[in-house]
Design a protein around this motif. Structure first.
Motif, mmCIF file in Angstrom:
data_model
loop_
_atom_site.group_PDB
_atom_site.id
_atom_site.type_symbol
_atom_site.label_atom_id
_atom_site.label_comp_id
_atom_site.label_asym_id
_atom_site.label_seq_id
_atom_site.Cartn_x
_atom_site.Cartn_y
_atom_site.Cartn_z
ATOM 1 N N ALA A 31 0.844 -1.191 0.000
ATOM 2 C CA ALA A 31 0.000 0.000 0.000
ATOM 3 C C ALA A 31 0.880 1.242 0.000
ATOM 4 O O ALA A 31 2.054 1.205 0.371
ATOM 5 N N GLN A 32 0.297 2.347 -0.452
ATOM 6 C CA GLN A 32 1.011 3.624 -0.421
ATOM 7 C C GLN A 32 1.084 4.107 1.023
ATOM 8 O O GLN A 32 0.080 4.361 1.666
ATOM 9 N N ARG A 33 2.308 4.227 1.541
ATOM 10 C CA ARG A 33 2.498 4.655 2.927
ATOM 11 C C ARG A 33 3.889 5.255 3.075
ATOM 12 O O ARG A 33 4.576 5.491 2.080
ATOM 13 N N GLY A 34 4.310 5.498 4.312
ATOM 14 C CA GLY A 34 5.618 6.117 4.536
ATOM 15 C C GLY A 34 6.772 5.236 4.116
ATOM 16 O O GLY A 34 7.745 5.696 3.509
ATOM 17 N N GLY A 57 -1.344 11.026 5.045
ATOM 18 C CA GLY A 57 -1.157 9.600 5.278
ATOM 19 C C GLY A 57 -2.435 8.789 5.222
ATOM 20 O O GLY A 57 -2.533 7.721 5.835
ATOM 21 N N LEU A 58 -3.433 9.255 4.457
ATOM 22 C CA LEU A 58 -4.730 8.591 4.439
ATOM 23 C C LEU A 58 -4.853 7.507 3.377
ATOM 24 O O LEU A 58 -5.882 6.822 3.315
ATOM 25 N N ALA A 59 -3.841 7.325 2.552
ATOM 26 C CA ALA A 59 -3.972 6.420 1.417
ATOM 27 C C ALA A 59 -4.261 4.983 1.846
ATOM 28 O O ALA A 59 -4.915 4.234 1.100
ATOM 29 N N ASP A 60 -3.779 4.585 3.023
ATOM 30 C CA ASP A 60 -4.085 3.233 3.514
ATOM 31 C C ASP A 60 -4.780 3.281 4.868
ATOM 32 O O ASP A 60 -4.745 2.306 5.627
ATOM 33 N N ASN A 61 -5.435 4.396 5.162
ATOM 34 C CA ASN A 61 -6.127 4.530 6.435
ATOM 35 C C ASN A 61 -7.237 3.483 6.562
ATOM 36 O O ASN A 61 -8.042 3.308 5.636
ATOM 37 N N ARG A 63 -10.077 3.343 8.107
ATOM 38 C CA ARG A 63 -11.455 3.810 7.944
ATOM 39 C C ARG A 63 -11.806 4.020 6.477
ATOM 40 O O ARG A 63 -12.939 3.751 6.043
ATOM 41 N N ILE A 64 -10.844 4.515 5.715
ATOM 42 C CA ILE A 64 -11.085 4.721 4.289
ATOM 43 C C ILE A 64 -11.168 3.387 3.569
ATOM 44 O O ILE A 64 -12.061 3.164 2.730
ATOM 45 N N VAL A 65 -10.271 2.483 3.897
ATOM 46 C CA VAL A 65 -10.298 1.151 3.282
ATOM 47 C C VAL A 65 -11.610 0.434 3.611
ATOM 48 O O VAL A 65 -12.247 -0.180 2.733
ATOM 49 N N ASP A 66 -12.044 0.508 4.866
ATOM 50 C CA ASP A 66 -13.302 -0.133 5.267
ATOM 51 C C ASP A 66 -14.493 0.489 4.538
ATOM 52 O O ASP A 66 -15.419 -0.234 4.109
ATOM 53 N N ALA A 67 -14.479 1.822 4.404
ATOM 54 C CA ALA A 67 -15.584 2.490 3.706
ATOM 55 C C ALA A 67 -15.632 2.043 2.244
ATOM 56 O O ALA A 67 -16.710 1.766 1.703
ATOM 57 N N ALA A 68 -14.469 1.972 1.606
ATOM 58 C CA ALA A 68 -14.429 1.534 0.212
ATOM 59 C C ALA A 68 -14.954 0.105 0.087
ATOM 60 O O ALA A 68 -15.737 -0.214 -0.831
ATOM 61 N N ARG A 69 -14.555 -0.755 1.003
ATOM 62 C CA ARG A 69 -15.007 -2.156 0.973
ATOM 63 C C ARG A 69 -16.521 -2.241 1.178
ATOM 64 O O ARG A 69 -17.223 -2.972 0.463
ATOM 65 N N ASP A 70 -17.038 -1.475 2.123
ATOM 66 C CA ASP A 70 -18.482 -1.505 2.393
ATOM 67 C C ASP A 70 -19.286 -1.054 1.178
ATOM 68 O O ASP A 70 -20.294 -1.673 0.812
ATOM 69 N N TYR A 71 -18.848 0.054 0.565
ATOM 70 C CA TYR A 71 -19.592 0.558 -0.594
ATOM 71 C C TYR A 71 -19.436 -0.364 -1.790
ATOM 72 O O TYR A 71 -20.355 -0.480 -2.618
ATOM 73 N N LEU A 72 -18.285 -1.011 -1.921
ATOM 74 C CA LEU A 72 -18.094 -1.986 -2.988
ATOM 75 C C LEU A 72 -19.097 -3.121 -2.855
ATOM 76 O O LEU A 72 -19.738 -3.533 -3.837
ATOM 77 N N GLU A 73 -19.262 -3.611 -1.632
ATOM 78 C CA GLU A 73 -20.175 -4.732 -1.410
ATOM 79 C C GLU A 73 -21.640 -4.316 -1.556
ATOM 80 O O GLU A 73 -22.462 -5.070 -2.084
ATOM 81 N N GLU A 74 -21.948 -3.081 -1.103
ATOM 82 C CA GLU A 74 -23.347 -2.643 -1.110
ATOM 83 C C GLU A 74 -23.789 -2.105 -2.472
ATOM 84 O O GLU A 74 -24.940 -2.299 -2.880
ATOM 85 N N ARG A 75 -22.868 -1.414 -3.178
ATOM 86 C CA ARG A 75 -23.264 -0.685 -4.383
ATOM 87 C C ARG A 75 -22.620 -1.205 -5.669
ATOM 88 O O ARG A 75 -22.884 -0.667 -6.744
#
Length: 396
Positions: A31-34, A57-61, A63-75
């Motif tokens: 993942a993109q990180r330090g 430093g949010l690229a692998d945060n 909460r963002i990863v979880d949100a992306a996964r949730d919307y992927l599954e739902e939408r």
């Protein structure tokens, strides 16, 4: 004719290679990180990342990863449509409204990138009766967007307010119906902030609009990360930006402005009308990123602490560093080949940076652009300082 064409391309590429100016793409396996992992083809190891736009430093945060996964599954994965056919979800409008509120504008419109946002901005709003006045160091997307517009074009030297005033007077004298001043909020090769207070004052004096591309500022510059207009306490007419830097580091762009501007872009902006809608997972992640930015004072403090520490350290080593307050801190080398050799040596020492040279920057102004992130710790920066000192000795 075809053989001649491919021979011409081969000759051009050979010329780039002979000057040691070929741009190399290294393959990441993490993942993109330090600290990032590099593929076995590029050494198969970890290196310190000092060249990403991952400011907060949010690229692998998580909460963002979880949100992306949730919307992927739902939408689902993609929209398979442009917005006005069947490509608009409720979350697209939710993100636009949230973004507009965050930036202090009436409305916003989403694009697949900020390049598309800038490319589709000017042509619907201005025609051959109008004028656009552009800073000479504006991003390529602004330049290309202006080229697609029939408005009369004027250019002023970077942040030269006397020239801007002159061009405003010239545009008015030439009978321009509407005038728009276009500028980056942050000039990304230098880390300089646009002189927005002076730009806005001059524009208002001449009845002109002000457009700002705030890609390298939204999320971390100004109170609550609301960008360069908030940093300077001024209001502008149009803000463009991206989700690909501080706001999660993925893809997507936007225009935020008064509602009539956004309404016309929905009807006439070609990149908006003819590009697929942003995928639901990107929209969901961007919504989460805006929440993190709203809560992110500690990330902004860390980012600017790192920038101050790095700037002081690299200057103490005797490197020529452009002045500024932004976490983009260019180390000036002058010679293009030297910038490439030094970047390559630093990579071998475990520091990933990129050398920039003409035509990305002016001839004779080659540099290594270092970029700070909130995920860097002091030990990372000390390691990089030691590497810069050693690399200079090795390649000079």
């Amino acid at each position: 004719m075809t053989k001649q064409f491919y021979s011409q391309l081969a000759e051009t590429l050979a010329g780039i290679e002979s000057q040691k100016l070929t741009k190399v793409e290294r393959h990441l396996t993490s993942a993109q990180r330090g600290m990032i992992s590099i593929s076995s083809n590029d050494g198969g190891r970890q290196v310190l990342n000092m060249c990403a736009n991952n400011y907060l430093g949010l690229a692998d945060n998580p909460r963002i990863v979880d949100a992306a996964r949730d919307y992927l599954e739902e939408r689902g994965y993609g929209m398979a449509s442009v917005r006005f056919i069947c490509g608009t979800m409720d979350i697209h409008r939710e993100l636009e409204e949230k973004l507009a509120n965050f930036l202090g504008q009436e409305d916003a419109i989403l694009y697949t990138s900020c390049f598309d946002a800038n490319g589709g901005l000017f042509e619907p709003l201005l025609d051959d009766k109008d004028a656009i006045i552009s800073d000479s160091l504006n991003h390529a997307s602004i330049i290309d967007g202006i080229r697609l517009c029939k408005a009369k074009r004027y250019v002023y030297a970077n942040s030269d307010m006397n020239q801007l005033a002159e061009k405003l007077r010239e545009a008015k004298a030439n009978g321009a119906r509407n005038i728009m001043v276009a500028t980056d909020g942050v000039f990304s090769m230098d880390g300089y902030l646009a002189k927005l207070p002076e730009i806005v004052a001059l524009a208002r004096e001449h009845g002109a609009l002000v457009m700002v591309d705030d890609s390298h500022a939204t999320g971390f510059m100004g109170p609550k990360g609301k960008g360069t207009p908030a940093h300077f306490g001024v209001e502008v007419d149009i803000v463009t930006g991206t989700f690909g830097k501080a706001l999660g580091g993925a893809v997507g762009g936007y225009v935020a402005a008064r509602k009539p501007i956004v309404d016309l872009l929905r009807q006439r902006s070609r990149p908006y009308l003819f590009s697929n809608s942003l995928p639901p997972l990107v929209v969901g992640a961007a919504l989460a990123a805006l929440d993190l930015v709203a809560e992110g004072d500690h990330l902004r403090r860390k980012l600017f602490d790192n920038a101050r520490y790095w700037r002081a350290g690299i200057e103490k080593l005797g490197f020529d560093v452009l002045p500024g307050e932004h976490p983009i801190i260019p180390v000036m080398l002058g010679d293009a080949a030297l910038s490439q050799r030094m970047a390559a040596d630093l990579f071998e020492r475990g520091v990933y940076v990129i050398g920039f040279f003409y035509p990305v920057v002016a001839m004779g102004k080659a540099r290594i652009r270092t970029q700070m992130s909130a995920v860097h710790v002091q030990a990372d920066l000390d390691f990089a300082l030691d590497a810069f000192a050693a690399a200079r000795e090795a390649v000079s």
